[in-house]
Scaffold this active site. Structure first.
Site, mmCIF file in Angstrom:
data_model
loop_
_atom_site.group_PDB
_atom_site.id
_atom_site.type_symbol
_atom_site.label_atom_id
_atom_site.label_comp_id
_atom_site.label_asym_id
_atom_site.label_seq_id
_atom_site.Cartn_x
_atom_site.Cartn_y
_atom_site.Cartn_z
ATOM 1 N N ASP A 146 0.980 -1.157 -0.082
ATOM 2 C CA ASP A 146 -0.053 0.044 0.105
ATOM 3 C C ASP A 146 0.738 1.167 -0.127
ATOM 4 O O ASP A 146 1.684 1.809 1.006
ATOM 5 C CB ASP A 146 -1.016 -0.045 1.308
ATOM 6 C CG ASP A 146 -1.969 -1.110 1.161
ATOM 7 O OD1 ASP A 146 -1.637 -2.182 0.357
ATOM 8 O OD2 ASP A 146 -2.972 -0.984 1.959
ATOM 9 N N LYS A 209 -7.084 3.552 -3.285
ATOM 10 C CA LYS A 209 -7.551 3.402 -1.972
ATOM 11 C C LYS A 209 -7.658 4.792 -1.363
ATOM 12 O O LYS A 209 -6.965 5.708 -1.801
ATOM 13 C CB LYS A 209 -6.411 2.671 -1.093
ATOM 14 C CG LYS A 209 -6.528 2.599 0.487
ATOM 15 C CD LYS A 209 -5.354 1.754 0.975
ATOM 16 C CE LYS A 209 -5.564 1.942 2.687
ATOM 17 N NZ LYS A 209 -4.336 1.189 3.159
ATOM 18 N N LYS A 245 -10.276 0.007 -2.389
ATOM 19 C CA LYS A 245 -10.179 0.066 -1.040
ATOM 20 C C LYS A 245 -10.648 1.319 -0.201
ATOM 21 O O LYS A 245 -9.759 2.069 -0.297
ATOM 22 C CB LYS A 245 -8.739 -0.439 -0.803
ATOM 23 C CG LYS A 245 -8.805 -0.644 0.679
ATOM 24 C CD LYS A 245 -7.261 -1.361 1.152
ATOM 25 C CE LYS A 245 -6.930 -1.535 2.346
ATOM 26 N NZ LYS A 245 -5.641 -2.043 2.904
#
Length: 309
Positions: A146, A209, A245
């Site tokens: 991430d 995300k 996400k």
């Protein structure tokens, strides 16, 4: 792909319309009883069970991984008709130095280890150090990375610079999946959110995300709607499907329902699977387990019975 500003320059997001659309998500339908339980079980499958605290230890990570392997108590699994070990979370997300502990604790399972990287959460480190952090986490066994984008490049609309940085991070990830964190609470406008989403996807992100969870404003439904519309537009233009996400601030089971409804209505049933959808959450899993225990037993348990770690 190379940067194509034509896919987003001139695109305008109507904030008022986005907020009206999201305000009706859970009021236009009612998900109850067995249907609600099924949606909550699916939410568990899509959780990235996360600990990103300064006082993380090997012991905490081990306990979190034990919860990842068995997210629901045995009597709840039995009441739902699930066999032991059938249900797990989507991944466990930790800091890079905690990756070896998580990999060891999850050995023998199919649960991937995700690691934040690139100077999380601010991302204000020299690029070569951010890339080295990615490579180190992957070498330690992280299957997902991430990354955080450089918000200055987005705020100044230096889209080429942002594209080049994300593309370099994608290359550093190698075979690991890359989730690009946009830190939407710091991007100021939904137009910037849409543009940054497009740039991240063009640069090779496997997921986009919303947040690090450390901003003052994290995942919200209007921001998520904007990102999903970018996902849909990108997919129609290129034929490639990118995951999504939401992360940060999600604590209640009803929020898991709202985001899944949004995913199904905007992108379809395929985006309710963990290969295309994840929740960045931890405390929300405790409330989901509490709601499922009520469905099975008719009683609400104290939240202390559903500790995460």
């Amino acid at each position: 792909m190379a940067l194509d500003v034509g896919m987003f320059e001139g695109h305008r997001v109507n904030r008022a319309a986005a907020e009206r659309r999201c305000a009706t998500l859970t009021t236009r339908r009612s998900v109850k009883k067995a249907h609600q339980a099924a949606w909550l079980v699916n939410a568990v499958r899509c959780v990235d069970l996360t600990t990103l605290a300064g006082d993380d230890t090997e012991g905490r990570v081990k306990r979190l991984c034990a919860k990842a392997r068995k997210p629901l108590a045995s009597h709840i699994e039995a009441g739902l008709g699930l066999s032991a070990g059938e249900l797990t979370v989507g991944a466990v997300c930790v800091y890079p130095t905690m990756v070896p502990h998580a990999v060891k604790a999850l050995e023998g399972s199919n649960i991937p280890v995700a690691s934040v990287a690139t100077g999380f959460p601010a991302g204000l480190m020299p690029l070569h150090l951010r890339l080295e952090e990615i490579r180190w986490a992957v070498a330690q066994g992280a299957a997902e990375i991430d990354i955080v984008i450089n918000r200055e490049l987005a705020l100044t609309r230096n889209w080429q610079g942002l594209h080049d940085e994300i593309a370099a991070m994608r290359e550093a990830c190698g075979d690991a999946h890359m989730k690009a964190i946009l830190a939407t609470g710091e991007l100021e406008t939904l137009n910037n959110v849409y543009s940054a989403s497009m740039v991240a996807m063009q640069a090779g992100a496997d997921f986009i995300k919303t947040s690090t969870g450390k901003e003052s404003v994290n995942a919200t439904l209007p921001v998520s709607l904007t990102m999903l519309r970018a996902l849909r537009d990108y997919g129609m233009a290129t034929g490639h499907r990118i995951g999504f996400k939401p992360a940060g601030g999600m604590k209640q089971a009803k929020e898991a329902l709202a985001w899944q409804i949004l995913m199904k209505e905007e992108l379809g049933r395929d985006w309710l699977n963990p290969d295309l959808f994840r929740f960045g959450a931890s405390s929300m899993l405790g409330d989901i387990e509490r709601q499922l225990e009520h469905y099975v037993t008719g009683r609400y348990a104290d939240s202390s019975r559903h500790a995460l770690a």
